[in-house]
Design a protein around this motif. Structure first.
Motif, PDB file in Angstrom:
ATOM      1  N   GLU A 104      48.438  10.837  44.765  1.00 13.98           N
ATOM      2  CA  GLU A 104      47.915   9.517  44.440  1.00 13.98           C
ATOM      3  C   GLU A 104      46.775   9.595  43.428  1.00 13.98           C
ATOM      4  O   GLU A 104      46.675   8.767  42.525  1.00 13.98           O
ATOM      5  CB  GLU A 104      47.475   8.802  45.709  1.00 13.98           C
ATOM      6  N   THR A 147      50.424  12.179  48.962  1.00 19.77           N
ATOM      7  CA  THR A 147      49.224  12.830  49.474  1.00 19.77           C
ATOM      8  C   THR A 147      48.046  12.303  48.668  1.00 19.77           C
ATOM      9  O   THR A 147      48.223  11.589  47.676  1.00 19.77           O
ATOM     10  CB  THR A 147      49.299  14.367  49.310  1.00 19.77           C
ATOM     11  N   ARG A 148      46.845  12.678  49.048  1.00 17.87           N
ATOM     12  CA  ARG A 148      45.683  12.277  48.254  1.00 17.87           C
ATOM     13  C   ARG A 148      45.785  12.862  46.846  1.00 17.87           C
ATOM     14  O   ARG A 148      45.396  12.221  45.875  1.00 17.87           O
ATOM     15  CB  ARG A 148      44.393  12.730  48.928  1.00 17.87           C
TER      16      ARG A 148
END
Length: 73
Positions: free
Chosen positions: A8, A4-5
């Motif tokens: 990351e 997911t953002r």
């Protein structure tokens, strides 16, 4: 591994954050959360002095090589 953002951006395996918790947000808990693949936070306000906070951060670094944070109130 779930990407997911959040995972990351913070370099963790799971999109989970253990927020700062007064009196329990110390190195052993934070390192355990980090070692499990989530993002843990040391609670700065629990430490009585800036020097004690620096020691707690160093203690956590000794317990994990994974990312963790410090919750500043």
């Amino acid at each position: 591994m779930l990407k997911t953002r959040f995972t990351e951006a913070f370099g963790v395996e799971h999109p989970i954050a253990q927020g700062g918790m007064q009196w329990v947000g110390r190195a052993p808990l934070v390192a355990a959360v980090a070692n499990a693949g989530a993002l843990g936070f040391i609670t700065a306000l629990t430490q009585p002095t800036p020097e004690a906070l620096a020691k707690e951060i160093a203690r956590c670094r000794d317990m994990t090589d994974k990312p963790f944070g410090v919750n500043l109130t």
